[in-house]
Design a protein around this motif. Structure first.
Motif, mmCIF file in Angstrom:
data_model
loop_
_atom_site.group_PDB
_atom_site.id
_atom_site.type_symbol
_atom_site.label_atom_id
_atom_site.label_comp_id
_atom_site.label_asym_id
_atom_site.label_seq_id
_atom_site.Cartn_x
_atom_site.Cartn_y
_atom_site.Cartn_z
ATOM 1 N N VAL A 156 0.834 -1.210 0.000
ATOM 2 C CA VAL A 156 0.000 0.000 0.000
ATOM 3 C C VAL A 156 0.865 1.255 0.000
ATOM 4 O O VAL A 156 0.530 2.254 -0.655
ATOM 5 N N ILE A 157 2.005 1.233 0.705
ATOM 6 C CA ILE A 157 2.929 2.364 0.657
ATOM 7 C C ILE A 157 3.462 2.555 -0.759
ATOM 8 O O ILE A 157 3.543 3.684 -1.272
ATOM 9 N N ARG A 158 3.790 1.447 -1.415
ATOM 10 C CA ARG A 158 4.311 1.511 -2.788
ATOM 11 C C ARG A 158 3.256 2.097 -3.735
ATOM 12 O O ARG A 158 3.581 2.868 -4.643
ATOM 13 N N GLU A 159 1.980 1.734 -3.501
ATOM 14 C CA GLU A 159 0.892 2.234 -4.351
ATOM 15 C C GLU A 159 0.512 3.677 -4.012
ATOM 16 O O GLU A 159 -0.146 4.357 -4.811
ATOM 17 N N ASN A 160 0.896 4.141 -2.808
ATOM 18 C CA ASN A 160 0.513 5.494 -2.363
ATOM 19 C C ASN A 160 1.740 6.208 -1.781
ATOM 20 O O ASN A 160 1.782 6.535 -0.590
ATOM 21 N N PRO A 161 2.733 6.485 -2.622
ATOM 22 C CA PRO A 161 3.973 7.078 -2.111
ATOM 23 C C PRO A 161 3.797 8.490 -1.568
ATOM 24 O O PRO A 161 4.681 8.997 -0.875
ATOM 25 N N ASP A 162 2.641 9.120 -1.877
ATOM 26 C CA ASP A 162 2.388 10.477 -1.408
ATOM 27 C C ASP A 162 1.678 10.496 -0.051
ATOM 28 O O ASP A 162 1.364 11.577 0.473
ATOM 29 N N ALA A 163 1.402 9.335 0.553
ATOM 30 C CA ALA A 163 0.734 9.300 1.856
ATOM 31 C C ALA A 163 1.599 9.984 2.901
ATOM 32 O O ALA A 163 2.830 9.965 2.834
ATOM 33 N N LYS A 164 0.960 10.587 3.895
ATOM 34 C CA LYS A 164 1.674 11.330 4.930
ATOM 35 C C LYS A 164 2.058 10.472 6.123
ATOM 36 O O LYS A 164 3.028 10.776 6.827
ATOM 37 N N ALA A 165 1.268 9.432 6.399
ATOM 38 C CA ALA A 165 1.506 8.661 7.621
ATOM 39 C C ALA A 165 0.900 7.275 7.510
ATOM 40 O O ALA A 165 0.005 7.030 6.694
#
Length: 484
Positions: A156-165
């Protein structure tokens, strides 16, 4: 400046000094040390009413602490291995909301499991952040959501590299822990904060026989329910931060929603409870662990009940387990958890923390006694004998993957209409629906209403679960986005 000692309780000591001064009050609260409300004084006692005072120079100010409250915060930070600690008087709901508001603005993403407390999602209604869910794995036998798999978080981090936390439950209500150390590293390696809802993990800081605490794992923020297992008064909490979080910014965020009239009863209870845990926490929680293990052994000898423990650890979705959580699976007795919950209260005068479809949770902490455990065990034995029946096919799956259509904020404030539960299927919900406790939403604003979710709600109503959230108190109608 002289170093503070964990043996001191600065707020409590200042209150005691103030009480002896016999100051004449021409300030709030209006009950004037109880004189104006004798019935309340009879209920709470004159000592309590005398300590229910307003902020003033000798007692500091919660919004901008510079003396005794500041000292109490520094002692709490030391006891809980944090860079700084904030005393919170709006419950851990307020702590969790402050965490979210500190790291995300409108449109920004936070990665989190779906089995979060409602306070996480209400914070997103307030600030406009967008949830990106890591669907927790589930135990089909127990019918409960587990923790987050590290591989799933990485994906999920790889799919959403713009996430803040990334937000982690440490632990879940049932005692299940994710691999928070690995998740912290993943978050930091990708330029994200790691937040921990540690409402049920206060005791992790005071035992090496329990899962790792969020601060020791390197998390940036943790919301800690001191009133749950730490012994302070209901509604008192701590917000812990690591060295990467600016204290001044977090204080500003807290002051957006926290009262300017902080209760000295709540703050002094945090102060005294922190001192108690710092001085005696390790030996105290050693006894709590022993009580829980004793209870588990006895309960597992009752046909139909299963008090689960570390045997469910798989080093992935159950990386570790909090053995103080006396979670008991009930379905083999033919009874839903909520039915056992009701029977224990109505027939045996025992109040359990909560019951869901297939489990109950007996919350053990610093105030429990062996004789109370024995009473619980004997009552469960009688419940199985008197009320148990052949196991029937009850709903066993607690987790239904959400279909997120719009952000919680957009849905909550959108134009809406009311529909019956069945007619709401296919529409986007604009309100919360949750069983309380534990307060984990079945539906949250912005999620698509499905047939499975409605069946879940209907079953919960039939079994007597306390459902909260919707505008319609009878839970016969749901508010949905108009025409969507």
């Amino acid at each position: 400046m002289e170093k503070l000692s964990q043996e001191s309780a600065p707020i409590y000591e200042a209150l005691e000094k103030f009480r002896k001064m016999r100051v004449v009050p021409f300030d709030v609260p209006g009950h004037k040390r109880g004189r104006g409300n004798p019935e309340l004084e009879r209920l709470l006692g004159d000592r309590c009413m005398n300590l229910d005072v307003n902020s003033m120079k000798p007692l500091d100010n919660l919004c901008h602490p510079v003396s005794v409250i500041r000292q109490a915060e520094e002692l709490a930070a030391e006891a809980f291995h944090a860079a700084h600690a904030f005393l919170m008087v709006g419950g851990t709901t307020s702590s969790v909301q402050s965490m979210i508001l500190s790291v995300a603005k409108r449109g920004e993403k936070i990665i989190l499991p779906r089995n979060v407390h409602r306070s996480v999602l209400t914070a997103m209604v307030l600030c406009g952040a967008v949830p990106v869910y890591v669907n927790p794995q589930c135990s089909n036998r127990l019918g409960i959501p587990l923790g987050m798999s590290v591989a799933d978080v990485e994906r999920v981090i790889r799919e959403n590299p713009d996430a803040k936390a990334v937000l982690v439950n440490n632990p879940t209500y049932y005692g299940v822990c994710s691999d928070i150390q690995s998740i912290v590293k993943l978050a930091h390696d990708n330029g994200m904060y790691c937040l921990a809802d540690e409402a049920h993990g206060t005791h992790f800081y005071f035992s090496d026989k329990l899962p790792v605490s969020a601060m020791d794992a390197g998390a940036d923020m943790a919301a800690v329910s001191m009133h749950k297992s730490g012994g302070s008064l209901t509604q008192s909490s701590l917000l812990l931060i690591g060295p990467n979080m600016p204290e001044g910014h977090v204080r500003q965020i807290i002051n957006l929603t926290q009262t300017t009239s902080g209760s000295y009863l709540l703050m002094s209870s945090l102060d005294i409870s922190r001192r108690n845990l710092a001085l005696r926490g390790r030996e105290t929680f050693e006894k709590v662990i022993e009580l829980a293990e004793y209870a588990r052994k006895e309960i597992n000898e009752i046909p139909g009940f299963y008090a689960f423990s570390k045997e469910i650890i798989n080093k992935d979705s159950v990386y570790d387990f909090d053995v103080t959580k006396l979670s008991i699976h009930t379905l083999e007795t033919g009874l839903a958890g909520i039915e056992v919950y009701d029977l224990l209260r109505d027939e045996y005068d025992i109040q359990i923390e909560f019951g869901d479809f297939g489990n109950i949770l007996a919350y053990l902490s610093i105030g429990d006694r062996k004789r109370d455990i024995e009473r619980l065990v004997s009552s469960l034995s009688e419940v199985a004998r008197r009320f148990g029946k052949t196991k029937v096919d009850l709903i066993e799956q607690e987790y239904i993957p959400p279909q997120v259509a719009v952000s919680p904020q957009e849905a909550f404030y959108a134009e809406k209409e009311s529909k019956t539960l069945r007619d709401a299927i296919g529409f986007i919900c604009s309100e919360f629906v949750m069983c309380y406790p534990p307060g984990i939403p079945i539906l949250a604003p912005g999620e698509r209403v499905t047939k499975e979710i409605i069946e879940h709600i209907e079953y919960a109503k039939e079994k007597g679960c306390t459902i909260t959230g919707p505008e319609d108190a009878e839970i016969n109608y749901l508010n949905v986005l108009k025409g969507v």
